[in-house]
Design a protein around this motif. Structure first.
Motif, mmCIF file in Angstrom:
data_model
loop_
_atom_site.group_PDB
_atom_site.id
_atom_site.type_symbol
_atom_site.label_atom_id
_atom_site.label_comp_id
_atom_site.label_asym_id
_atom_site.label_seq_id
_atom_site.Cartn_x
_atom_site.Cartn_y
_atom_site.Cartn_z
ATOM 1 N N GLU A 74 0.808 -1.224 0.000
ATOM 2 C CA GLU A 74 0.000 0.000 0.000
ATOM 3 C C GLU A 74 0.838 1.270 0.000
ATOM 4 O O GLU A 74 0.295 2.377 -0.102
ATOM 5 N N SER A 75 2.156 1.124 0.094
ATOM 6 C CA SER A 75 3.026 2.298 -0.027
ATOM 7 C C SER A 75 3.209 2.719 -1.482
ATOM 8 O O SER A 75 3.856 3.727 -1.760
ATOM 9 N N PHE A 76 2.664 1.918 -2.414
ATOM 10 C CA PHE A 76 2.731 2.291 -3.834
ATOM 11 C C PHE A 76 1.394 2.842 -4.305
ATOM 12 O O PHE A 76 0.332 2.275 -4.019
ATOM 13 N N VAL A 77 1.448 3.960 -5.034
ATOM 14 C CA VAL A 77 0.255 4.545 -5.645
ATOM 15 C C VAL A 77 0.533 4.742 -7.133
ATOM 16 O O VAL A 77 1.541 5.376 -7.496
ATOM 17 N N GLN A 78 -0.344 4.170 -7.983
ATOM 18 C CA GLN A 78 -0.198 4.405 -9.409
ATOM 19 C C GLN A 78 -0.935 5.687 -9.785
ATOM 20 O O GLN A 78 -2.122 5.844 -9.487
ATOM 21 N N GLY A 79 -0.226 6.600 -10.414
ATOM 22 C CA GLY A 79 -0.848 7.856 -10.815
ATOM 23 C C GLY A 79 0.178 8.774 -11.437
ATOM 24 O O GLY A 79 1.388 8.546 -11.348
ATOM 25 N N LYS A 80 -0.324 9.824 -12.072
ATOM 26 C CA LYS A 80 0.555 10.802 -12.721
ATOM 27 C C LYS A 80 0.526 12.077 -11.882
ATOM 28 O O LYS A 80 -0.540 12.610 -11.581
ATOM 29 N N VAL A 81 1.702 12.551 -11.496
ATOM 30 C CA VAL A 81 1.772 13.766 -10.683
ATOM 31 C C VAL A 81 1.506 14.979 -11.570
ATOM 32 O O VAL A 81 2.163 15.175 -12.595
ATOM 33 N N ASP A 82 0.523 15.771 -11.164
ATOM 34 C CA ASP A 82 0.176 16.971 -11.910
ATOM 35 C C ASP A 82 1.069 18.134 -11.471
ATOM 36 O O ASP A 82 1.615 18.857 -12.280
ATOM 37 N N ARG A 83 1.219 18.276 -10.134
ATOM 38 C CA ARG A 83 2.077 19.345 -9.620
ATOM 39 C C ARG A 83 2.358 19.101 -8.144
ATOM 40 O O ARG A 83 1.777 18.216 -7.519
ATOM 41 N N VAL A 84 3.252 19.927 -7.607
ATOM 42 C CA VAL A 84 3.590 19.871 -6.187
ATOM 43 C C VAL A 84 3.219 21.214 -5.576
ATOM 44 O O VAL A 84 3.608 22.266 -6.096
ATOM 45 N N ASP A 85 2.448 21.188 -4.489
ATOM 46 C CA ASP A 85 2.142 22.418 -3.751
ATOM 47 C C ASP A 85 3.156 22.507 -2.606
ATOM 48 O O ASP A 85 3.027 21.812 -1.591
ATOM 49 N N THR A 86 4.178 23.338 -2.802
ATOM 50 C CA THR A 86 5.266 23.390 -1.811
ATOM 51 C C THR A 86 4.818 24.038 -0.504
ATOM 52 O O THR A 86 5.313 23.682 0.562
ATOM 53 N N GLU A 87 3.858 24.982 -0.578
ATOM 54 C CA GLU A 87 3.366 25.652 0.640
ATOM 55 C C GLU A 87 2.637 24.659 1.540
ATOM 56 O O GLU A 87 2.861 24.595 2.746
ATOM 57 N N ASN A 247 12.815 14.735 -17.582
ATOM 58 C CA ASN A 247 11.366 14.620 -17.444
ATOM 59 C C ASN A 247 10.902 15.535 -16.308
ATOM 60 O O ASN A 247 10.790 15.114 -15.167
ATOM 61 N N SER A 248 10.657 16.812 -16.634
ATOM 62 C CA SER A 248 10.412 17.820 -15.591
ATOM 63 C C SER A 248 8.930 18.151 -15.409
ATOM 64 O O SER A 248 8.582 19.007 -14.589
ATOM 65 N N SER A 253 6.532 23.567 -12.774
ATOM 66 C CA SER A 253 5.755 24.751 -12.373
ATOM 67 C C SER A 253 5.981 25.094 -10.897
ATOM 68 O O SER A 253 5.931 26.254 -10.504
ATOM 69 N N SER A 254 6.252 24.074 -10.080
ATOM 70 C CA SER A 254 6.396 24.299 -8.630
ATOM 71 C C SER A 254 7.796 24.726 -8.225
ATOM 72 O O SER A 254 7.981 25.338 -7.175
ATOM 73 N N PHE A 255 8.795 24.372 -9.028
ATOM 74 C CA PHE A 255 10.193 24.640 -8.661
ATOM 75 C C PHE A 255 10.895 25.470 -9.732
ATOM 76 O O PHE A 255 12.075 25.249 -10.014
ATOM 77 N N SER A 256 10.155 26.437 -10.317
ATOM 78 C CA SER A 256 10.698 27.195 -11.456
ATOM 79 C C SER A 256 11.995 27.928 -11.117
ATOM 80 O O SER A 256 12.882 28.064 -11.949
ATOM 81 N N SER A 257 12.136 28.353 -9.849
ATOM 82 C CA SER A 257 13.352 29.096 -9.482
ATOM 83 C C SER A 257 14.545 28.171 -9.234
ATOM 84 O O SER A 257 15.670 28.634 -9.062
ATOM 85 N N GLY A 263 16.127 21.800 -17.527
ATOM 86 C CA GLY A 263 14.953 21.321 -16.792
ATOM 87 C C GLY A 263 15.286 20.488 -15.577
ATOM 88 O O GLY A 263 14.396 20.111 -14.808
ATOM 89 N N ALA A 264 16.577 20.173 -15.380
ATOM 90 C CA ALA A 264 16.975 19.438 -14.168
ATOM 91 C C ALA A 264 16.897 20.376 -12.960
ATOM 92 O O ALA A 264 16.845 21.598 -13.107
ATOM 93 N N LEU A 265 16.871 19.799 -11.771
ATOM 94 C CA LEU A 265 16.767 20.577 -10.530
ATOM 95 C C LEU A 265 18.153 20.863 -9.967
ATOM 96 O O LEU A 265 18.965 19.944 -9.789
ATOM 97 N N LYS A 266 18.411 22.121 -9.674
ATOM 98 C CA LYS A 266 19.689 22.482 -9.055
ATOM 99 C C LYS A 266 19.707 21.937 -7.627
ATOM 100 O O LYS A 266 18.720 22.098 -6.895
ATOM 101 N N VAL A 267 20.795 21.291 -7.264
ATOM 102 C CA VAL A 267 20.902 20.684 -5.933
ATOM 103 C C VAL A 267 22.218 21.107 -5.265
ATOM 104 O O VAL A 267 23.178 21.458 -5.942
#
Length: 373
Positions: A74-87, A247-248, A253-257, A263-267
């Protein structure tokens, strides 16, 4: 289901993307007893290191997909992530379902042309069938043109020629050097020699110029192809191995800065996404200067999970350091080329280590499931 009911106060890690980095992170979270949810659009992990053989060898594809739910329940969920609400510290799926997190690991990987990449909302059976259908296209063609001489292109050309030595296989590449530019020149030469030894024809330093008018992945007799150097050839099947991109879609949209140009995330050195102490990027979507490989994604996952565990316990975080390039290219079941820790390996060692089974045994063992035969 999943982590919907769990409160971020207890520490709940959401892993977005179930590629090599995602399953490595999920296995480590599970072994540490941490509360987590793994989200992927597919029903099964795709061991895409073996995707190219699955696209030429009948009956092989079923060994390259490993169901998530049997390992992660049950720790697995099949679905497509639309976005992340960071707040609100929430991942929102297509369809509106929301999953809260205390910590987030983004491992969405890269996307590119089929058969090397296969990112789709799909069931296990349909995923396997898609590869079996492609095998029929390869079998129906007398001649195959592979576009792109990076790692995927050279491996695919070798796989086709190994499985069907009677077929004409042409590899066209815009550069003169084959495979990954970060490989030793002697390894890239080794790759070229393996291809020529198998009878693959090479058109180097040129590219197909009428690409938009050509049909890919479908066999049509005697398709006419011209290159930017004016060479003409005719082929029955054209397969593209170019245009790999980060694959961004799930996070852009949530991590544009925090985005790099590709399109990779700066770390930072702890693999935390720039500007977010509770968000980590792992694998191909992390802006780390090294070849994009399963091997590196697994190393990233170990650092990210140990850092989340350390944060929860109030301990110091560990850092990720890039090492010398290790890369093994499987060129059919009977040949290979590559290097380990910056040193060229003899072909027979690569064949034994990777080419024969494409490390499938490792993924099945790590997912604690039995491989079908």
């Amino acid at each position: 289901m999943g982590g919907q009911s769990s409160s971020p106060a207890d520490g709940h890690v959401v892993v977005v993307g179930g590629g090599f980095g995602g399953i490595a992170a999920s296995r480590l979270l599970k072994s540490k007893g941490l509360n987590f949810t793994l989200i992927d659009m597919r029903e099964a992990f795709h061991h895409n290191v073996a995707a190219l053989r699955a696209s030429v060898k009948p009956g092989f594809a079923k060994r390259t997909f490993i169901p998530y739910a049997e390992t992660f329940g049950e720790s697995f969920v099949q679905g497509k992530v639309d976005r992340v609400d960071t707040e609100r510290q929430t991942v929102i799926l297509d369809g509106g379902r929301e999953i809260q997190f205390s910590h987030l690991i983004l491992c969405t990987g890269t996307d590119g042309a089929f058969p090397g990449k296969f990112n789709a909302v799909v069931s296990y059976q349909d995923a396997v069938q898609t590869y079996e259908d492609f095998v029929k296209q390869v079998q129906a063609a007398d001649s195959v043109l592979v576009m792109g001489g990076g790692s995927t292109g050279v491996e695919l050309a070798a796989e086709v020629k190994t499985e069907y030595p009677e077929k004409k296989v042409v590899l066209i590449h815009s550069k003169v050097g084959l495979a990954d530019p970060q490989l030793l020149p002697s390894v890239r030469q080794q790759v070229k020699e393996v291809l020529l030894g198998k009878g693959v024809e090479l058109l180097l330093g040129q590219k197909v110029c009428d690409l938009s008018s050509l049909q890919l992945n479908v066999t049509h007799r005697n398709m006419a192809v011209t290159t930017d150097r004016g060479e003409s050839l005719s082929t029955d099947l054209i397969i593209s191995c170019v245009g790999l991109k980060v694959n961004s879609a799930a996070y852009a949209s949530s991590f544009s800065s925090s985005l790099a140009a590709d399109g990779a995330l700066k770390v930072n050195q702890h693999l935390q996404v720039s500007g977010f102490s509770n968000v980590f990027a792992v694998g191909d979507c992390a802006d780390v200067r090294e070849p994009k490989m399963a091997y590196h994604a697994e190393l990233h996952a170990a650092v990210a999970v140990s850092n989340i565990s350390n944060i929860l316990k109030g301990k110091d975080m560990t850092s990720y350091h890039t090492g010398n390039v290790t890369m093994l290219l499987a060129m059919g079941h009977d040949a290979g080329a590559g290097q380990f820790n910056g040193f060229k390996l003899p072909g027979f060692l690569v064949t034994m280590a990777k080419s024969r089974d494409l490390l499938l045994w490792k993924s099945w063992r790590e997912m604690e499931q039995k491989q079908p035969h």
